[in-house]
Write a protein that holds these residues in place. Structure first.
Motif, PDB file in Angstrom:
ATOM      1  N   LEU A   4       0.859  -1.181   0.000  1.00 28.82           N
ATOM      2  CA  LEU A   4       0.000   0.000   0.000  1.00 28.82           C
ATOM      3  C   LEU A   4       0.894   1.228   0.000  1.00 28.82           C
ATOM      4  N   PHE A   5       0.760   2.079  -1.006  1.00 26.68           N
ATOM      5  CA  PHE A   5       1.591   3.261  -1.091  1.00 26.68           C
ATOM      6  C   PHE A   5       0.917   4.440  -0.390  1.00 26.68           C
ATOM      7  N   GLU A   6       1.633   5.549  -0.316  1.00 23.64           N
ATOM      8  CA  GLU A   6       1.109   6.738   0.352  1.00 23.64           C
ATOM      9  C   GLU A   6      -0.146   7.221  -0.365  1.00 23.64           C
ATOM     10  N   GLY A   7      -1.233   7.390   0.395  1.00 26.38           N
ATOM     11  CA  GLY A   7      -2.483   7.812  -0.211  1.00 26.38           C
ATOM     12  C   GLY A   7      -2.636   9.322  -0.232  1.00 26.38           C
ATOM     13  N   TYR A   8      -3.704   9.776  -0.854  1.00 28.44           N
ATOM     14  CA  TYR A   8      -3.994  11.206  -0.919  1.00 28.44           C
ATOM     15  C   TYR A   8      -5.505  11.394  -0.978  1.00 28.44           C
ATOM     16  N   THR A   9      -5.938  12.589  -0.633  1.00 29.79           N
ATOM     17  CA  THR A   9      -7.371  12.895  -0.565  1.00 29.79           C
ATOM     18  C   THR A   9      -7.874  13.362  -1.920  1.00 29.79           C
ATOM     19  N   LEU A  10      -8.888  12.669  -2.447  1.00 32.55           N
ATOM     20  CA  LEU A  10      -9.483  13.102  -3.703  1.00 32.55           C
ATOM     21  C   LEU A  10     -10.376  14.315  -3.470  1.00 32.55           C
ATOM     22  N   PHE A  11     -11.182  14.278  -2.415  1.00 34.11           N
ATOM     23  CA  PHE A  11     -11.965  15.450  -2.026  1.00 34.11           C
ATOM     24  C   PHE A  11     -12.535  15.241  -0.637  1.00 34.11           C
ATOM     25  N   ARG A  12     -12.978  16.346  -0.032  1.00 35.85           N
ATOM     26  CA  ARG A  12     -13.643  16.319   1.264  1.00 35.85           C
ATOM     27  C   ARG A  12     -15.091  16.755   1.081  1.00 35.85           C
ATOM     28  N   VAL A  13     -15.974  16.193   1.898  1.00 37.88           N
ATOM     29  CA  VAL A  13     -17.372  16.588   1.829  1.00 37.88           C
ATOM     30  C   VAL A  13     -17.611  17.730   2.807  1.00 37.88           C
ATOM     31  N   GLU A  14     -18.650  18.492   2.561  1.00 32.05           N
ATOM     32  CA  GLU A  14     -18.999  19.584   3.458  1.00 32.05           C
ATOM     33  C   GLU A  14     -19.514  19.029   4.783  1.00 32.05           C
ATOM     34  N   SER A  15     -19.437  19.850   5.808  1.00 29.20           N
ATOM     35  CA  SER A  15     -19.767  19.388   7.161  1.00 29.20           C
ATOM     36  C   SER A  15     -21.208  18.923   7.285  1.00 29.20           C
ATOM     37  N   ASN A  16     -22.101  19.472   6.463  1.00 31.53           N
ATOM     38  CA  ASN A  16     -23.508  19.077   6.570  1.00 31.53           C
ATOM     39  C   ASN A  16     -23.857  17.902   5.668  1.00 31.53           C
ATOM     40  N   GLN A  17     -22.872  17.386   4.918  1.00 33.03           N
ATOM     41  CA  GLN A  17     -23.123  16.240   4.059  1.00 33.03           C
ATOM     42  C   GLN A  17     -22.654  14.967   4.748  1.00 33.03           C
ATOM     43  N   THR A  18     -23.218  13.867   4.323  1.00 32.18           N
ATOM     44  CA  THR A  18     -22.874  12.584   4.937  1.00 32.18           C
ATOM     45  C   THR A  18     -22.557  11.554   3.859  1.00 32.18           C
ATOM     46  N   PHE A  19     -21.764  10.560   4.216  1.00 27.79           N
ATOM     47  CA  PHE A  19     -21.569   9.373   3.410  1.00 27.79           C
ATOM     48  C   PHE A  19     -22.754   8.450   3.680  1.00 27.79           C
ATOM     49  N   PRO A  20     -23.009   7.431   2.895  1.00 25.68           N
ATOM     50  CA  PRO A  20     -22.167   6.900   1.848  1.00 25.68           C
ATOM     51  C   PRO A  20     -22.480   7.477   0.477  1.00 25.68           C
ATOM     52  N   PHE A  21     -21.587   7.218  -0.459  1.00 29.58           N
ATOM     53  CA  PHE A  21     -21.825   7.525  -1.860  1.00 29.58           C
ATOM     54  C   PHE A  21     -22.752   6.467  -2.443  1.00 29.58           C
ATOM     55  N   LEU A  22     -23.396   6.838  -3.535  1.00 26.64           N
ATOM     56  CA  LEU A  22     -24.113   5.823  -4.289  1.00 26.64           C
ATOM     57  C   LEU A  22     -23.148   4.950  -5.073  1.00 26.64           C
TER      58      LEU A  22
END
Length: 702
Positions: A4-22
């Motif tokens: 497993l190599f060093e990861g990175y953030t693709l994006f962050r969700v806003e504080s009022n949004q929740t997971f999961p994705f569809l």
């Protein structure tokens, strides 16, 4: 092995949004993904390498996206379903989704499935399947009902092998009024009831229904399917940590949905549960035929913490790589083009990975070359999966009635005397069939180590050595074993572990290095070690050399005395050959004291001078570090302690010598590069054809 190599953030969700994705799907190429987020009612395309969106489309307030958007590679269009029945199709250059093509169908859609170079397939909540083009040509066509009453969808996927697309979907049927799942990836629902797998082949059109076996009243929660040859391999996970595999033929007979068949399965992995009886959520995905990525299960040596992403080898039951994920892991994970996409906390991270070919030599360490006098018992190193009927019969006949089961062995370890433990566990190792011992070795080792840590008088040395010499144990299966061996000063066990374990963490490597450097030579001389590498080095003599710089090295340094004792040199040779990543190792090398660094560098200098005299050394003695390994360790140690060495008295000459040797290696590589270019030129000139009856050509090699 897997990394497993060093990861990175693709994006962050806003504080009022929740997971999961569809869902997350492959985009126009391997560097683009399509992310569907119902909380923001949006479909966004991201360029992964840049970590930036290249396009985003949103539905109006009051509307909802009800399926994961997919990219149709044949038409270069995006497809998504809103409000369960409305298809929207648009191209990349279109800005407003409301202006996209729309079509309303006559029944609720569960999901749109797509595979590379394949037409998208539509799966309805009723269990019916249609190709997208066929459906859109007559959107209001009647849709048949395949599922029974109170049977609802749980998961689906499209497996494409050439021109034979196959849809797999799982369902749950219960007498309770279960709420239907409205989106594709809501899989971790813990409910009792009957669970089924449907296999819908589209060319030819056949449907087969299978029934899942319940596992201690648990239902399968996570599924992942791949095609290999003429079969579909389905892996599924239960919340008690059991991972099963079912192999299904691509071409199945048309038995009809009414003919329910038993789903054959075999256990390929049992994940550690720690103190947990069950987990609330977990996720997994197949990486290749021998590796799976798992999140949500406790790390074997990290206590109750479950925020880990791990890669497990299903052939060898070993943990290959792990990475802690902050903020809590969701029950979702995707894999595309050598990258894992995993939501955790309020972010979606991308973690690149690499899986190497799964052979026993790769998993358990370097393959030992068998001499002519060695018995064929080591043939297990050739192919782990070679479990023929003959070998099974031999294993069965070799058993004796007095051999304990693994549960009996574990119970015995907790209280019996060390002599009894060594006798019974040794018998268990020698007479247990391979497949059973493969699963049991790690558990037995953990119990032995656990008692050894509690009871200072208990240390079954011979059993530990037997387990390490077998091909069924690695560092991650019993992380405390190597540390226990260092505490007990069992350097023979350490030597075996250095050679056998391919997954020793950099922190443990440096702890071993510090222990070896701190031990006195007299203390080590009484330990029985394999001294092949030291004996070979002592027998070496310096050959004549034509290089001026090489002659200086030979005249000045080659007959210098080894700065450490023979046994310490043997252990240092083993440590130098342990796999590592530069940044992680250098961070832990800083824990060494200046005195330890000086001794270590002096040994590296001695080793370099010995090996530089004979280029064929490494091919004749595989347990000796290579020149490149020595130079890499020199560079890492100097980088980690440069300031201290600059101020340390007596270090100037040592550092100067190491600089001279490194400079010589650079010069040698440059000369070899020039020679390679000249040889390529000669080869090209020779192929150029007729040069006349008389020709003089001057070629400058240096």
């Amino acid at each position: 092995m897997a990394t497993l190599f060093e990861g990175y953030t693709l994006f962050r969700v806003e504080s009022n949004q929740t997971f999961p994705f569809l869902g997350i799907e492959q985009g126009t190429d391997v560097d683009h993904v399509v992310v569907t987020n119902n909380s923001s009612r949006s479909v966004t395309v991201y360029k992964v390498s840049d970590q930036k969106p290249t396009g985003s489309w949103t539905v109006k307030q009051g509307q909802k996206i009800s399926s994961s958007a997919v990219f149709n590679s044949r038409t270069q269009e995006y497809v998504v379903v809103t409000d369960n029945r409305v298809f929207r199709i648009w191209k990349e250059e279109e800005i407003n989704m409301e202006k996209a093509f729309k079509a309303t169908v006559s029944s609720d859609v569960y999901g749109v499935l797509s595979a590379a170079d394949s037409e998208p397939v539509v799966l309805f909540s009723s269990g019916a399947v249609r190709f997208l083009d066929s459906l859109l040509s007559s959107p209001q066509q009647p849709i048949e009902v395949v599922l029974a009453d109170q049977e609802s969808m749980r998961w689906c996927t499209l497996v494409n092998a050439g021109e034979q697309p196959t849809v797999l979907f799982s369902t749950e049927q219960s007498g309770l009024n279960n709420k239907k799942v409205s989106h594709l990836l809501d899989m971790c629902v813990f409910q009792r009831g009957e669970h089924f797998l449907y296999v819908q082949s589209l060319n030819p059109n056949t449907l087969v229904k299978h029934r899942f076996e319940n596992e201690s009243d648990l239902s399968p929660i996570v599924f992942s399917a791949t095609s290999r040859g003429n079969n579909i391999h389905l892996l599924y996970l239960y919340l008690n940590g059991c991972v099963y595999e079912s192999v299904l033929p691509m071409r199945a007979s048309n038995t009809g949905a009414e003919g329910v068949q038993a789903l054959p399965r075999s256990m390929c992995l049992r994940l550690p549960m720690g103190d947990e009886v069950l987990l609330s959520a977990a996720t997994a995905v197949v990486l290749d035929e021998a590796h799976i990525a798992v999140a949500g299960f406790p790390h074997p040596s990290a206590g109750p913490c479950k925020d880990y992403l791990c890669i497990w080898n299903t052939n060898f039951q070993t943990l290959q790589a792990c990475k802690e994920m902050s903020g809590g892991i969701s029950n979702q994970i995707w894999c595309f083009s050598g990258k894992l996409f995993i939501p955790h906390g309020k972010m979606l991270s991308v973690v690149p990975f690499q899986c190497q070919t799964s052979t026993l030599a790769a998993v358990m360490g370097k393959l030992k070359h068998k001499s002519q006098n060695e018995p064929d018992s080591h043939s297990v190193f050739s192919n782990w999966a070679e479990d023929t009927q003959e070998s099974r019969l031999k294993s069965r006949n070799a058993r004796v009635s007095s051999v304990l089961t693994v549960n009996q062995v574990v119970k015995l370890i907790k209280s019996a005397a060390v002599e009894d433990v060594e006798a019974e566990v040794g018998k268990f190792i020698n007479h247990t069939p391979q497949l059973e011992l493969q699963l049991a070795a790690g558990r037995v080792a953990l119990e032995l180590v656990s008692r050894s840590q509690i009871d200072a008088t208990f240390y079954p040395k011979s059993v530990f050595q037997q387990l390490l010499e077998s091909p069924y144990l690695c560092y991650s299966a019993c992380p405390d074993l190597l540390l226990l061996a260092m505490v007990k000063k069992d350097f023979r066990l350490c030597q075996i572990a250095f050679r056998k374990f391919p997954d020793i963490p950099e922190a443990v490597t440096c702890a071993c290095l510090k222990t070896v450097l701190s031990a006195s030579d007299d203390e080590m001389q009484s330990v029985e070690l394999d001294c092949e590498s030291v004996i070979f080095l002592e027998a070496m003599v310096a050959p004549e050399s034509n290089l001026e710089e090489d002659s200086k090295l030979a005249n000045n340094d080659v007959y210098m005395k080894c700065p450490v004792g023979d046994h310490k040199a043997v252990l240092l040779n083993g440590i130098l050959q342990i796999a590592y990543t530069d940044q992680s190792l250098m961070a832990h090398l800083k824990d060494l004291t200046v005195a330890q660094v000086l001794v270590f560098l002096e040994y590296l200098r001695y080793l370099y001078l010995k090996l530089s005299k004979d280029p064929q050394t490494h091919s004749r003695a595989s347990r000796i570090p290579s020149l490149s390994q020595i130079i890499e360790w020199v560079c890492l140690v100097l980088d980690a302690h440069f300031t201290a060495l600059a101020l340390a008295p007596g270090a100037k000459e040592l550092v100067s010598d190491l600089h001279r040797y490194t400079r010589y290696q650079v010069k040698l590589c440059a000369q070899l590069g020039k020679l390679e270019g000249s040889l390529h030129y000669l080869q090209k000139s020779k192929l150029s054809g007729n040069v006349g009856t008389y020709s003089i050509e001057v070629i400058e090699l240096y």
